[in-house]
Design an enzyme around this catalytic site. Structure first.
Site, PDB file in Angstrom:
ATOM      1  CD  GLN A 125      -2.667   1.028   2.624  1.00  0.00           C
ATOM      2  OE1 GLN A 125      -2.057   1.090   3.680  1.00  0.00           O
ATOM      3  NE2 GLN A 125      -3.981   0.911   2.577  1.00  0.00           N
ATOM      4  N   GLY A 126       0.744   2.080  -1.012  1.00  0.00           N
ATOM      5  CA  GLY A 126       1.592   3.264  -1.131  1.00  0.00           C
ATOM      6  C   GLY A 126       0.821   4.548  -0.904  1.00  0.00           C
ATOM      7  CB  SER A 128       2.360   7.190   4.262  1.00  0.00           C
ATOM      8  OG  SER A 128       1.235   6.816   5.033  1.00  0.00           O
ATOM      9  CD  GLU A 243      -6.578   1.069   4.989  1.00  0.00           C
ATOM     10  OE1 GLU A 243      -6.781   2.123   4.363  1.00  0.00           O
ATOM     11  OE2 GLU A 243      -5.457   0.694   5.332  1.00  0.00           O
ATOM     12  CG  ASN A 369      -8.708   5.533  15.676  1.00  0.00           C
ATOM     13  OD1 ASN A 369      -8.625   5.062  14.542  1.00  0.00           O
ATOM     14  ND2 ASN A 369      -8.889   4.786  16.749  1.00  0.00           N
ATOM     15  CD  GLU A 370      -5.722  11.015  16.813  1.00  0.00           C
ATOM     16  OE1 GLU A 370      -5.453  10.278  15.838  1.00  0.00           O
ATOM     17  OE2 GLU A 370      -5.388  10.754  17.981  1.00  0.00           O
TER      18      GLU A 370
END
Length: 385
Positions: A125-126, A128, A243, A369-370
């Site tokens: 998974q790319g 970030s 996701e 979660n923020e």
């Protein structure tokens, strides 16, 4: 929502249980964050695929079993019940696969889905980048069009499974004048192309579960673009929905952990304080509640409904529940809970520490979660930005 299983669903469960009990490895596999473990997990995935159980809800022509989502939940319950290995290609089969089903061309579906189901091609998974962690709209890695190719330059980081993957999916900025979520394109990139450098990143346990990926004038065929050029944000939001919603973390995973936690508390008997026993009970109830909520969501999807911003509620709930269950386990175990799995006296104690280290990342990956709470505030509660 009907809580009773049909005769066909009970037969499906019996078939899954029979196959899994006959085929699940008798010894635990090595971590798939090691070269040896990655090879073992690929072999297990190939065995799953040969048995027709690699990705049960996918169409048969793409390597699936043609099952519905409720049957998938049943399969997951059986999978975790027997302690089957973790899925090395979860980025592919649970996230990218459903996205290709929705946005891919017929040629892309035929090209990518069958080898994904068999884990012949493992995906990283790319999302970030160094300055775009949970803020995916700040992506700077660029893709410029040159004839039938895109030319990629830039860097991705914290690429999950990146150290041992074959392909990477991610967004690249194809309009240099664009800002935020505009001008991005979703591109599928083979990691063996000239100009790509993969540098493993160690996790807390010292294993290379992530990687930095550098792109230096990498030429990718334009046919690897998924969805429309410049509208990759829409594609990525579909992936993020999978996701945070149902596919990445089935309730069976947390039911299995809750069951182990209850057994652990019982094993330690009166040595466990009443307040801890009460908290263990609340975790077990929460895992069951998440299961019922997931079944309600699946019932809605089977009636042609969709998952929206409520996927963020799911993500917060399961990630915080998972972390709390592992914290309680370590509290019950006391000092022994700090033993690593390979310690001579670890027994199955080390498994809890391993799970705890991974659970720490739950409130961070798949969008912190923020970020999820902001989504809930704005899109569900209608609060101002």
């Amino acid at each position: 929502m009907d809580l009773d299983y049909t005769q066909d669903q009970r037969a499906f469960r019996a078939d899954a249980r029979k196959w899994l009990e006959a085929n699940v490895p008798s010894e635990p596999l090595k971590s798939f964050d090691t070269a040896e473990g990655a090879k073992q997990h690929r072999e297990w995935e190939a065995q799953l695929n040969a048995g027709g159980w690699a990705m049960v809800p996918w169409p048969v022509e793409y390597g699936g079993r043609g099952a519905n989502l409720l049957e998938w939940l049943i399969f997951e319950e059986e999978y975790y019940r027997v302690g089957a290995p973790k899925r090395i290609n979860q980025n592919g089969i649970f996230l990218l696969g459903p996205t290709i089903m929705e946005y891919g061309t017929p040629e892309q579906k035929a090209r990518f889905l069958p080898p994904m189901a068999a884990s012949e091609e493992v995906w990283a998974q790319g999302w970030s980048e160094p300055n775009a962690g949970s803020d995916m709209a700040n992506i700077q890695a660029a893709a410029s069009r040159d004839g039938d190719h895109f030319v990629l330059n830039g860097q991705k980081t914290w690429a999950s499974r990146g150290a041992f993957a074959d392909w990477l999916f991610g967004m690249f900025r194809t309009d240099p004048e664009s800002e935020r979520h505009r001008g991005l394109t979703f591109i599928l990139v083979p990691l063996d192309l000239p100009g790509i450098t993969v540098r493993p990143i160690e996790q807390l346990d010292g294993l290379p579960g992530f990687a930095e990926v550098f792109f230096d004038d990498v030429r990718v065929p334009a046919e690897h673009q998924l969805g429309e050029e410049g509208k990759g944000w829409n594609v990525a939001m579909a992936t993020a929905g999978f996701e945070r919603g149902l596919m990445l973390r089935s309730p069976a995973r947390f039911q299995a952990t809750a069951k182990r936690l209850v057994e652990l508390a019982r094993l330690h008997g009166d040595a466990v304080e009443r307040s801890v026993r009460d908290e263990v009970t609340r975790c077990w109830i929460a895992a069951e509640a998440y299961t019922l909520e997931t079944h309600r969501t699946v019932s809605r999807l089977l009636a042609a409904g969709k998952i929206g911003a409520e996927a963020s509620l799911n993500k917060i709930f399961w990630s915080e529940l998972d972390l709390r269950m592992h914290e309680l386990a370590l509290e019950i175990l006391g000092d022994r809970g700090e033993l690593l799995p390979e310690a001579p006296a670890a027994g199955d104690v080390g498994g809890w520490l391993d799970g705890y280290l991974f659970a720490l990342s739950g409130p961070i990956y798949a969008g912190t979660n923020e970020i999820q709470r902001n989504i809930i505030a704005e899109r569900i509660l209608g609060l101002p930005r």
